[in-house]
Design an enzyme around this catalytic site. Structure first.
Site, PDB file in Angstrom:
ATOM      1  CE  LYS A   1      -0.873  -0.099   4.949  1.00  0.00           C
ATOM      2  NZ  LYS A   1      -1.703  -0.854   5.890  1.00  0.00           N
TER       3      LYS A   1
ATOM      4  NE  ARG B   1      -6.983  -1.195  11.506  1.00  0.00           N
ATOM      5  CZ  ARG B   1      -5.909  -1.189  10.726  1.00  0.00           C
ATOM      6  NH1 ARG B   1      -5.130  -0.117  10.668  1.00  0.00           N
ATOM      7  NH2 ARG B   1      -5.587  -2.250  10.011  1.00  0.00           N
TER       8      ARG B   1
HETATM    9  C1  LIG Z   1      -0.849  -1.749   6.571  1.00  0.00           C
HETATM   10  C2  LIG Z   1      -1.243  -3.055   7.093  1.00  0.00           C
HETATM   11  C3  LIG Z   1      -0.271  -4.035   7.363  1.00  0.00           C
HETATM   12  C4  LIG Z   1       1.203  -3.765   7.203  1.00  0.00           C
HETATM   13  O1  LIG Z   1       1.646  -2.951   8.233  1.00  0.00           O
HETATM   14  P1  LIG Z   1       3.206  -2.573   8.417  1.00  0.00           P
HETATM   15  O2  LIG Z   1       3.255  -1.945   9.756  1.00  0.00           O
HETATM   16  O3  LIG Z   1       3.553  -1.666   7.317  1.00  0.00           O
HETATM   17  O4  LIG Z   1       3.972  -3.847   8.374  1.00  0.00           O
HETATM   18  C5  LIG Z   1      -0.706  -5.264   7.813  1.00  0.00           C
HETATM   19  N1  LIG Z   1      -2.017  -5.525   8.018  1.00  0.00           N
HETATM   20  C6  LIG Z   1      -2.977  -4.620   7.776  1.00  0.00           C
HETATM   21  C7  LIG Z   1      -4.392  -4.975   8.015  1.00  0.00           C
HETATM   22  C8  LIG Z   1      -2.625  -3.347   7.311  1.00  0.00           C
HETATM   23  O5  LIG Z   1      -3.579  -2.445   7.081  1.00  0.00           O
END
Ligand SMILES: *Cc1c(COP(=O)(O)O)cnc(C)c1O
Length: 362
Positions: free
Chosen positions: A36, A131
């Site tokens: 992302k 969340r």
């Molecule tokens: C963004 C995201 C991740 C990755 O998070 P990082 O801290 O960048 O490793 C994993 N799971 C979900 C649901 C996310 O939204």
């Protein structure tokens, strides 16, 4: 070269990915990179695939669509629970999705039947960060409601911690997830393939864990791209922390007083800070502002202090030597700095060492 510019070193991202795959392979945990921050950029996706990952995750359907339309065929996982209004594209471009609502999975099932495809769901469990997620005591009921839905495969369960409240993915949370996996399997006589233990914040647990658990997957973004984890803001041993840097240009450099003069109201952003007189300072302006990057997410090099920012101007002070007009200043980024600058159309994105990866097979 254009400025402000992100330099994105594909080789370093490749090595970070390989190192993490190797570290976690020993713990029987696979990694699913999260694209992302790169908006599903196909160049980066290709680097990750060449490093050996077998699935790609993203929180936005649009990013996954971009990956698939570029011709990349790897399985994909949507890591935000689907919007009902986007179900068709979710099914078209994503093989799996993280889910927390029965109504959404029912809609996925209905549309999957029409399209004659199967879709895998991973049920997210709420373990305290508040969340997304199904409350643990409602998990059986949840599974009961979706298990018979046609064209839906319950692929696994997962958790996300340390995002909203910084709740730590520790031994207790991970064994709770493990136990829930086993109890769902026993109760419904199914096998869960993916037990996804969270994001980069779970790395500290994963690397140090010595016990057998059912957790066999992590979804990693920050650790791959920045070489650190958010929980303790520490670099991870063996990873590059400078795979991505932001460089911007000095457009004014003058000796100025530190104390503004004239009647003062709020600034352009509704802020009014107290200023103390520090005499004359070596002030410079860098062509970089809040429209380009979240300023709290960048770190200036030694000898330069960021003092304020507006839409288009970053005001800095040099400590010893004045900066010169035209000088290029290289900043380190944290997660919010990377996310915002990658998403800004004003920042030039310079992918380095792309060639080697294009040659390899997709
Ligand atoms: C963004 C995201 C991740 C990755 O998070 P990082 O801290 O960048 O490793 C994993 N799971 C979900 C649901 C996310 O939204």
């Amino acid at each position: 070269m254009s400025y402000p510019r992100l330099d994105i070193n594909c080789t370093k991202i490749y090595f970070n990915t390989r190192t993490l795959i190797n570290k976690l392979y020993k713990k029987r945990i696979s990694i699913t990179p999260v694209t992302k921050v790169f908006l599903g950029n196909p160049i980066i996706t290709n680097v990750l695939i060449n490093a050996g990952v077998n699935m790609i995750a993203d929180s936005r359907v649009e990013n996954i669509e971009r990956i698939k339309l570029s011709g990349i065929k790897i399985p994909t996982m949507l890591i935000r629970t689907p919007m009902i209004s986007q179900i068709t594209n979710v099914l078209k471009y994503c093989n799996f999705s993280l889910n927390t609502e029965v109504s959404v999975i029912k809609k996925l099932s209905l549309e999957a039947c029409k399209l004659d495809i199967k879709h895998g769901v991973i049920i997210m469990i709420e373990l305290g960060d508040l969340r997304e997620g199904v409350m643990p005591h409602q998990l059986f009921d949840f599974v009961n409601k979706i298990i018979k839905l046609p064209n839906i495969i319950i692929k696994g369960i997962g958790v996300n911690l340390a995002c909203r409240y910084g709740v730590v993915p520790d031994k207790m949370k991970m064994s709770q997830l493990s136990e829930l996996a086993t109890s769902v399997e026993n109760k419904f006589n199914i096998k869960l393939d993916i037990i996804s233990g969270g994001n980069s914040a779970s790395l500290y647990w994963a690397i140090n864990n010595k016990n057998q658990t059912r957790v066999n997957n992590l979804r990693l973004g920050e650790s791959i791209f920045l070489g650190c984890e958010s929980l303790y803001q520490k670099p991870i041993k063996g990873l590059f922390t400078d795979a991505i840097t932001l460089t911007a240009e000095v457009i004014e450099s003058k000796i100025k007083p530190s104390l503004p003069w004239g009647e003062r109201g709020c600034n352009a952003f509704g802020e009014k800070e107290d200023i103390c007189d520090r005499g004359l300072v070596l002030q410079a302006i860098i062509a970089l502002g809040r429209q380009d990057v979240s300023i709290s997410g960048i770190k200036a090099p030694k000898g330069i202090t960021i003092v304020s920012s507006t839409s288009d101007h970053l005001v800095v002070e040099a400590i010893k030597y004045p900066l010169f007009v035209g000088q290029k200043i290289k900043f380190e980024l944290d997660y919010s700095g990377l996310l915002s600058s990658m998403s800004s159309p004003f920042i030039y994105k310079n992918f380095q060492n792309v060639k080697g990866f294009e040659l390899l097979k997709k």
